[in-house]
Enzyme design. Structure first.
Site, PDB file in Angstrom:
ATOM      1  N   SER A 107       0.833  -1.195   0.000  1.00  0.00           N
ATOM      2  CA  SER A 107       0.000   0.000   0.000  1.00  0.00           C
ATOM      3  C   SER A 107       0.876   1.257   0.000  1.00  0.00           C
ATOM      4  O   SER A 107       1.789   1.393   0.805  1.00  0.00           O
ATOM      5  CB  SER A 107      -0.886  -0.017   1.240  1.00  0.00           C
ATOM      6  OG  SER A 107      -1.687   1.112   1.231  1.00  0.00           O
ATOM      7  N   GLY A 108       0.574   2.149  -0.942  1.00  0.00           N
ATOM      8  CA  GLY A 108       1.328   3.401  -1.025  1.00  0.00           C
ATOM      9  C   GLY A 108       2.565   3.308  -1.895  1.00  0.00           C
ATOM     10  O   GLY A 108       3.345   4.253  -1.969  1.00  0.00           O
ATOM     11  N   THR A 112      -1.605   2.592  -8.117  1.00  0.00           N
ATOM     12  CA  THR A 112      -2.677   3.348  -8.776  1.00  0.00           C
ATOM     13  C   THR A 112      -2.084   4.423  -9.682  1.00  0.00           C
ATOM     14  O   THR A 112      -2.546   4.646 -10.794  1.00  0.00           O
ATOM     15  CB  THR A 112      -3.580   3.983  -7.698  1.00  0.00           C
ATOM     16  OG1 THR A 112      -4.034   2.939  -6.857  1.00  0.00           O
ATOM     17  CG2 THR A 112      -4.762   4.694  -8.297  1.00  0.00           C
ATOM     18  N   ASN A 157      -1.269   5.320   3.162  1.00  0.00           N
ATOM     19  CA  ASN A 157      -1.423   6.044   1.905  1.00  0.00           C
ATOM     20  C   ASN A 157      -2.620   6.986   2.014  1.00  0.00           C
ATOM     21  O   ASN A 157      -3.695   6.573   2.448  1.00  0.00           O
ATOM     22  CB  ASN A 157      -1.644   5.003   0.786  1.00  0.00           C
ATOM     23  CG  ASN A 157      -1.755   5.634  -0.577  1.00  0.00           C
ATOM     24  OD1 ASN A 157      -1.675   6.851  -0.721  1.00  0.00           O
ATOM     25  ND2 ASN A 157      -1.922   4.794  -1.584  1.00  0.00           N
ATOM     26  N   SER A 160      -5.452   5.605  -0.577  1.00  0.00           N
ATOM     27  CA  SER A 160      -5.297   4.149  -0.681  1.00  0.00           C
ATOM     28  C   SER A 160      -6.523   3.507  -1.342  1.00  0.00           C
ATOM     29  O   SER A 160      -7.668   3.817  -1.001  1.00  0.00           O
ATOM     30  CB  SER A 160      -5.122   3.577   0.730  1.00  0.00           C
ATOM     31  OG  SER A 160      -4.891   2.203   0.635  1.00  0.00           O
ATOM     32  N   SER A 161      -6.239   2.660  -2.320  1.00  0.00           N
ATOM     33  CA  SER A 161      -7.351   1.952  -2.983  1.00  0.00           C
ATOM     34  C   SER A 161      -7.879   0.907  -2.006  1.00  0.00           C
ATOM     35  O   SER A 161      -7.132   0.044  -1.565  1.00  0.00           O
ATOM     36  CB  SER A 161      -6.860   1.252  -4.243  1.00  0.00           C
ATOM     37  OG  SER A 161      -6.035   2.091  -4.986  1.00  0.00           O
ATOM     38  N   GLY A 391      -2.473  -3.268  -2.239  1.00  0.00           N
ATOM     39  CA  GLY A 391      -1.182  -3.884  -1.949  1.00  0.00           C
ATOM     40  C   GLY A 391      -1.208  -4.668  -0.645  1.00  0.00           C
ATOM     41  O   GLY A 391      -2.108  -4.501   0.185  1.00  0.00           O
ATOM     42  N   GLU A 393      -0.710  -5.518   2.949  1.00  0.00           N
ATOM     43  CA  GLU A 393      -0.663  -4.536   4.037  1.00  0.00           C
ATOM     44  C   GLU A 393      -0.731  -5.193   5.412  1.00  0.00           C
ATOM     45  O   GLU A 393      -1.342  -6.238   5.591  1.00  0.00           O
ATOM     46  CB  GLU A 393      -1.768  -3.471   3.878  1.00  0.00           C
ATOM     47  CG  GLU A 393      -3.171  -3.974   3.939  1.00  0.00           C
ATOM     48  CD  GLU A 393      -4.197  -2.883   3.606  1.00  0.00           C
ATOM     49  OE1 GLU A 393      -3.819  -1.857   3.031  1.00  0.00           O
ATOM     50  OE2 GLU A 393      -5.374  -3.084   3.929  1.00  0.00           O
TER      51      GLU A 393
HETATM   52  N1  LIG Z   1       5.420   7.949  -9.886  1.00  0.00           N
HETATM   53  C1  LIG Z   1       5.014   8.742  -8.931  1.00  0.00           C
HETATM   54  N2  LIG Z   1       5.340  10.030  -8.974  1.00  0.00           N
HETATM   55  C2  LIG Z   1       4.963  10.882  -8.012  1.00  0.00           C
HETATM   56  N3  LIG Z   1       4.223  10.520  -6.937  1.00  0.00           N
HETATM   57  C3  LIG Z   1       3.861   9.238  -6.831  1.00  0.00           C
HETATM   58  C4  LIG Z   1       4.227   8.283  -7.822  1.00  0.00           C
HETATM   59  N4  LIG Z   1       3.729   7.098  -7.455  1.00  0.00           N
HETATM   60  C5  LIG Z   1       3.065   7.305  -6.284  1.00  0.00           C
HETATM   61  N5  LIG Z   1       3.135   8.572  -5.917  1.00  0.00           N
HETATM   62  C6  LIG Z   1       2.562   9.197  -4.702  1.00  0.00           C
HETATM   63  O1  LIG Z   1       2.323   8.193  -3.754  1.00  0.00           O
HETATM   64  C7  LIG Z   1       0.943   8.158  -3.381  1.00  0.00           C
HETATM   65  C8  LIG Z   1       0.502   6.718  -3.222  1.00  0.00           C
HETATM   66  O2  LIG Z   1       0.494   6.114  -4.477  1.00  0.00           O
HETATM   67  P1  LIG Z   1      -0.679   5.113  -4.914  1.00  0.00           P
HETATM   68  O3  LIG Z   1      -1.972   5.613  -4.474  1.00  0.00           O
HETATM   69  O4  LIG Z   1      -0.485   4.863  -6.337  1.00  0.00           O
HETATM   70  O5  LIG Z   1      -0.303   3.861  -4.087  1.00  0.00           O
HETATM   71  P2  LIG Z   1      -0.926   2.428  -4.189  1.00  0.00           P
HETATM   72  O6  LIG Z   1       0.197   1.496  -4.437  1.00  0.00           O
HETATM   73  O7  LIG Z   1      -2.027   2.455  -5.162  1.00  0.00           O
HETATM   74  O8  LIG Z   1      -1.447   2.199  -2.735  1.00  0.00           O
HETATM   75  P3  LIG Z   1      -2.734   1.411  -2.258  1.00  0.00           P
HETATM   76  O9  LIG Z   1      -2.418  -0.031  -2.334  1.00  0.00           O
HETATM   77  O10 LIG Z   1      -2.890   1.873  -0.873  1.00  0.00           O
HETATM   78  O11 LIG Z   1      -3.825   1.818  -3.141  1.00  0.00           O
HETATM   79  C9  LIG Z   1       0.222   8.863  -4.511  1.00  0.00           C
HETATM   80  O12 LIG Z   1      -0.923   9.486  -4.061  1.00  0.00           O
HETATM   81  C10 LIG Z   1       1.234   9.864  -4.988  1.00  0.00           C
HETATM   82  O13 LIG Z   1       1.172  10.999  -4.184  1.00  0.00           O
HETATM   83 MG   LIG Z   2      -4.016   2.293  -5.069  1.00  0.00          MG
END
Ligand SMILES: Nc1ncnc2c1ncn2[C@@H]1O[C@H](COP(=O)(O)OP(=O)(O)OP(=O)(O)O)[C@@H](O)[C@H]1O
Ligand SMILES: [Mg+2]
Length: 1040
Positions: A107-108, A112, A157, A160-161, A391, A393
């Site tokens: 997660s994070g 996404t 996050n 977080s999805s 992810g 967690e």
């Molecule tokens: N390539 C990137 N460039 C800039 N910021 C990023 C990037 N990837 C992630 N982030 C930052 O990290 C935060 C968390 O990313 P994201 O929501 O994609 O995580 P996730 O893997 O989908 O987590 P979860 O499993 O909780 O959904 C985003 O809101 C963004 O602020």
């Molecule tokens: Mg996500």
């Protein structure tokens, strides 16, 4: 390029398989960290992309980057999520095989974000018509809606999805995105009613309260204060600085319209959201007396509101929220609930309403993305699936949801291992290279522990949920111990050794996941699994007038007598389906890593990253990829890249590709065990060999670049020179044309002039006519020009150019003008004194010119004012003169007087005044002659100085004058012309001067008396004046 000689030390290698020490996790981590520090968040493990969340915006997703990766070979450009997107797209287009991209990580970690970037890439690069543009727009707009309803702020996050998402993007045969479909997995519904400290409910609640206008909130009976709602305050974290709810709300509203939700539908959707918030505030009291222990709703008005929002009957809703329906002996009875049960029923209803609405929303999006073409076109569609699942967690307290989420990640890891290994093996087989088995951790054992029939955790849980008799979460734990106790990957408090027990609660079981140990709290497992919603509540919801709710709560569900499937079973089945979908497609992988837990940019927590590297099996991935050979490329790509290193392959290899590569590697000195030639690819065993080649290329590039530069410079200078030359020639031609035209014009003019001139010359004597007009003008002009330079310089200069006939008259006029002008100028310039002199001279000329011989000698000598100065004359003489004479004295000159008797010469001075002539002898007044008495003056025509003053006697003379009256006076003077002229002027006797031409002058020596004679002769050499024998005065004048 990142691979360049110097850069490699700084930025590491862009493919982990190229690490020299590929088994060392330390080297892996160092490479990852180096790149992270340089903002290079992407690295490959062969075709797998490893992405580290930078937690800040990087300029690597702009238009320029999009273009850079478009249609470029996967390994040609630095690692990037766009490269994965492009590679999947091109594979789909060229091989016609459906693709999927598995995005995993905790997660994070950025899953996404990665999936969003991929959709962004397709939207930007794929061909588009108007219809396709709408689909692209909807694909992009589906995101804010799903994130608003399915994402929440967690400790890990801020966005977080809380559901798994698999999104198919459909492309038609032209490669344009024409549709899409979203599958969602297990929304974390428990979040609707409960959030851990520091976490929030789903974004939509906060967005609505923050961004919705007052009127809307009024209609929904909401207050703009999340703190008012019990479902929003559990985490004690309503506002988050990184989230702008108001802005997001606007985006969601636009997106809802975009996917085809009209205002009414949106209103109904928001009524449900508001309904859930109101449900949270529903309070129960405990009845007393006959109804002792039964729950009743304490805030009835809220129920009324709630019923209106959910479109149901208020009384029925109240009853359903406080009773449950039981069937006894075929009869349906309403059994009252106690407050605790009623609260559970309320929470269950909230979760169900929200969960089912979420499903409806996904269906709505799917309907808007559906590709409504004929069957044929649909069959010709290719698909790229993007899997962005929650992810792995671990929280302090991990519940049923975490269990499902981590199980899902376990399954995906298994799939990943299977597929990567399989593809490796397949590639070796296809290339005809022997496969060397690799040892790796297979997490099938954990997956089996969870999902195995009868003995798996899900089976035990299901059984416990369905088993009649007393069951609760603890009986489940016991059953679990009975069924799988002793399994290497499961520990419970009871079965653990004493050391482990210390770190575990009695209500927990520990699963040793591939990603690490997680303790799950069994509390709530059964309820969550059953996902129980009392029938009475379902019935009430089925009557809803809200169209969305009516769709969500279908009456057919009530008719179905079969026992509903538990959540875990449903989830297991949907995962199996997902695995099938994924396995049927060609996969690409993005492995996301979170660099720190504090969501901070630049921070790279070694321990945290190392843990993720381990559980994501990245080292294993590298090992599998490096099983035999570190590097492989198709012959074409390899030859294209390195052909410049061998003279035989540079610049073109005309033969077979295999032979070309073989020639090239031999030239590069590869030893036989360092490489293998497969059917279509060359395999290089160690990175060292590759780097040596890469470095050689880098050096060669400089040489090539210099050559290219020189060539290019030569070419550009040459073309520049040619261009300039052409310009110069053009200008020259132009200028020469001008000059030639000018010359021709001049020549023509000259010829004309000459012709006219000659003609004019011929006709010069004719009267002015067109034929001689020019010539005559010319001659006139020339004469005038010549005249201009040759004008006479003074009045005496009589020169004057001879004029042409045509100008004779004008010339004469001009000459006169000129003379007059000179005379006038001369006159203007002379002084009054000189003027006087000249006037006297003019008088002299009048009197003497051509009459007297010594006149000519006198012309050149100017007359002077006086020949004696006054001092030479005694003062008494002056005293003898009258005042007026004294005043008007004008001229003094020495003279010789010849006396009357003997003509003896007596030196005397003559004074001429304004009125009289006075003769003096050494200061004595001898004779005074009034001009009125002067009747004339006689002189000879010869060269002598004698002159006679003829004096008349006047009757009116006074005594004094009588005394002075002595007759005519004979005088001689050196300056005779001057003296006589002045006398004639003063006495006004100009016409009375007689220049005797006869050589004899008669005069009267005494008045009145007889006449005397003066005879002039010109014999002799000197002047002789003497009395002749005849008594005449004889004057002998020398000849001039
Ligand atoms: N390539 C990137 N460039 C800039 N910021 C990023 C990037 N990837 C992630 N982030 C930052 O990290 C935060 C968390 O990313 P994201 O929501 O994609 O995580 P996730 O893997 O989908 O987590 P979860 O499993 O909780 O959904 C985003 O809101 C963004 O602020
Ligand atoms: Mg996500």
């Amino acid at each position: 390029m990142e691979w360049s000689l110097t850069a490699r030390d700084r930025v590491g290698v862009q493919d982990f398989v190229l690490l020299e020490n590929h088994t060392s996790e330390e080297a892996f981590m160092e490479n990852l960290h180096k790149r992270f520090k340089e903002n290079l968040i992407y690295t490959y493990i062969g075709p797998v992309l490893v992405s580290v969340n930078p937690y800040r915006h990087l300029d690597i997703y702009d238009e320029e980057h999009t273009e850079r990766y478009r249609g470029v070979n996967f390994y040609e450009a630095p690692p990037h999520v766009f490269a994965v997107a492009d590679n999947a797209y091109r594979s789909m287009r060229t091989e016609g095989r459906d693709q999927c991209v598995l995005i995993s990580g905790e997660s994070g970690a950025g899953k996404t974000e990665a999936s969003r970037r991929m959709v962004q890439y397709y939207a930007a690069t794929c061909p588009a018509s108007d219809k396709v543009r709408t689909v692209k727009e909807r694909l992009l707009q589906s995101n804010p809606i799903l994130e608003a309803f399915g994402n929440a702020k967690t400790l890990h996050n801020d966005n977080s999805s809380r559901f798994g998402k698999y999104m198919d993007v459909q492309f038609d045969f032209k490669g344009a995105p024409v549709g899409g479909h979203v599958l969602h997995y297990l929304l974390e519904k428990s979040r609707v009613v409960h959030q851990s400290h520091g976490e929030r409910n789903f974004h939509v609640f906060y967005q609505l309260l923050e961004g919705g206008d007052d009127e809307l909130l009024g209609r929904l009976g909401l207050e703009r204060n999340p703190g008012q709602y019990r479902f929003l305050v559990k985490g004690n974290c309503c506002t988050v600085h990184s989230i702008d709810d108001r802005r997001e709300w606007k985006a969601v509203r636009t997106a809802l319209s975009m996917v085809g939700s009209g205002d009414n539908e949106v209103e109904e959707l928001l009524s449900i959201v508001a309904g859930v918030l109101h449900l949270g505030n529903l309070q129960y009291g405990e009845g007393t007396g006959r109804r002792g222990g039964n729950a009743y709703v304490t805030n009835d008005t809220l129920v009324t509101y709630l019923a209106r929002l959910l479109g149901v009957n208020g009384a029925l809703l109240t009853e359903a929220l406080t009773h449950k329906k039981i069937v006894a002996r075929g009869e349906e009875l309403m059994s009252p609930l106690n407050p605790e049960q009623a609260s559970s029923a309320r929470d269950a209803l909230s979760k169900a309403v929200y969960g089912r609405t979420f499903t409806w929303l996904v269906d709505k999006i799917n309907a808007s993305l559906a590709y409504n073409a004929d069957v044929n076109a649909r069959e010709n569609c290719s698909v790229i699936g993007l899997l962005d699942i929650y992810g792995f967690e671990v929280f302090k307290r991990n519940s049923f949801e975490q269990f499902c989420i981590n199980y899902c990640n376990e399954k995906l890891q298994q799939l990943f291992i299977e597929l990567t290994l399989r593809s490796e093996q397949e590639e070796y087989e296809a290339e005809g290279i022997a496969w060397e088995p690799v040892h790796f951790f297979d997490n099938r054992v954990i997956c089996d522990l969870v999902e195995q029939k009868f003995r798996g955790i899900i089976s035990v849980l299901d059984e416990e949920c369905l088993r009649p008799g007393h069951t609760d979460d603890f009986t489940f734990l016991e059953k679990l111990e009975d069924a799988v106790g002793g399994h290497a990957h499961l520990v419970t408090h009871r079965l653990a050794d004493s050391e482990t027990r210390k770190s575990m609660g009695r209500h927990e079981f520990r699963l040793r996941h591939y990603a690490g140990d997680v303790d799950y709290d069994v509390n709530g497992f059964l309820d969550s699994n059953k996902d129980l919603l009392f029938r009475s509540l379902k019935e009430v919801m089925c009557t809803s007038e809200n169209k969305i709710l009516r769709r969500c709560f279908d009456r057919e569900e009530l008719m179905d007598k079969r026992r509903p499937e538990t959540s875990a079973v449903q989830f297991k089945a949907s995962l199996a389906r997902l695995t099938e979908i994924l396995a049927s497609k060609e996969p690409s992988y993005i492995r996301c890593i979170k660099p720190n837990d504090s969501k901070q940019a630049w921070r790279f927590n070694q321990a945290l990253v190392s843990h993720q590297v381990q559980y994501l099996g990245l080292m294993e991935n590298v090992r599998v990829r490096r099983a035999g050979f570190a590097y492989r490329r198709s012959y074409e790509v390899f030859l294209q890249r390195y052909k410049s290193l061998c003279p035989d392959t540079w610049p073109h290899w005309r033969g077979k590709l295999t032979d070309g590569v073989s020639t090239l590697v031999k030239h590069l000195g590869y030893k036989p065990d360092e490489y293998k030639l497969g059917r279509t690819k060359v395999f290089i065993r160690s990175p060292k060999t590759l780097f040596a080649t890469e470095d050689a290329l880098e050096t060669r590039k400089h040489g090539l670049a210099a050559k290219l530069q020189a060539g290019w410079r030569g070419h550009s200078q040459k073309s520049k020179y040619q261009k300039l030359r052409n310009f110069a020639i053009e200008i020259q031609t132009w200028w020469r044309g001008i000059l030639a035209r000018r010359r021709a014009h001049h020549r023509r003019q000259a010829a004309d002039t000459l012709r006219r001139f000659v003609k004019g010359f011929v006709y010069r004597r004719e009267p002015q006519c067109p034929d001689n007009e020019y010539f005559l003008d010319y001659v006139r002009h020339q004469f005038l020009v010549k005249l201009c330079g040759n004008l006479p310089r003074n009045v005496l200069d009589k020169s004057w150019p001879t004029p042409p006939t045509a100008l004779a008259e004008a010339s004469e006029l001009l000459r006169e003008l000129c003379v007059r002008n000179m005379a006038r100028t001369y006159c203007d310039r002379i002084s009054p004194e000189r003027k006087n002199q000249l006037e006297q001279k003019a008088v002299a000329s009048e009197i003497f010119r051509n009459k007297k011989d010594n006149y000519l000698q006198s012309v050149a000598k100017l007359f002077v004012g006086t020949r004696l100065n006054k001092v030479q004359i005694k003062t008494k003489v002056f005293q003898a003169l009258s005042d007026s004479e004294r005043m008007n004295e004008k001229y003094l000159v020495p003279v010789v007087k010849y006396d009357r008797r003997g003509y003896r010469p007596r030196p005397r001075q003559l004074i001429l005044t304004a009125n009289s002539a006075v003769i003096l002898e050494s200061g004595k007044l001898k004779q005074h002659i009034d001009y009125r008495d002067l009747t004339g003056v006689s002189v000879s025509s010869l060269n002598d100085g004698l002159f006679v003053l003829h004096v008349a006697s006047r009757s009116s003379d006074d005594n004094k004058q009588k005394k002075n009256k002595k007759g005519d006076v004979v005088l001689s003077c050196e300056y005779v012309i001057e003296t006589v002229t002045k006398l004639a002027i003063y006495a006004d006797k100009i016409n009375h001067v007689n220049v005797n031409q006869e050589g004899r002058i008669t005069f009267t020596p005494a008045a009145p008396g007889k006449e005397a004679v003066i005879d002039f002769t010109t014999a002799g050499s000197q002047l002789l004046v003497a009395k002749a024998k005849n008594g005449h005065l004889s004057v002998t004048v020398p000849q001039c």
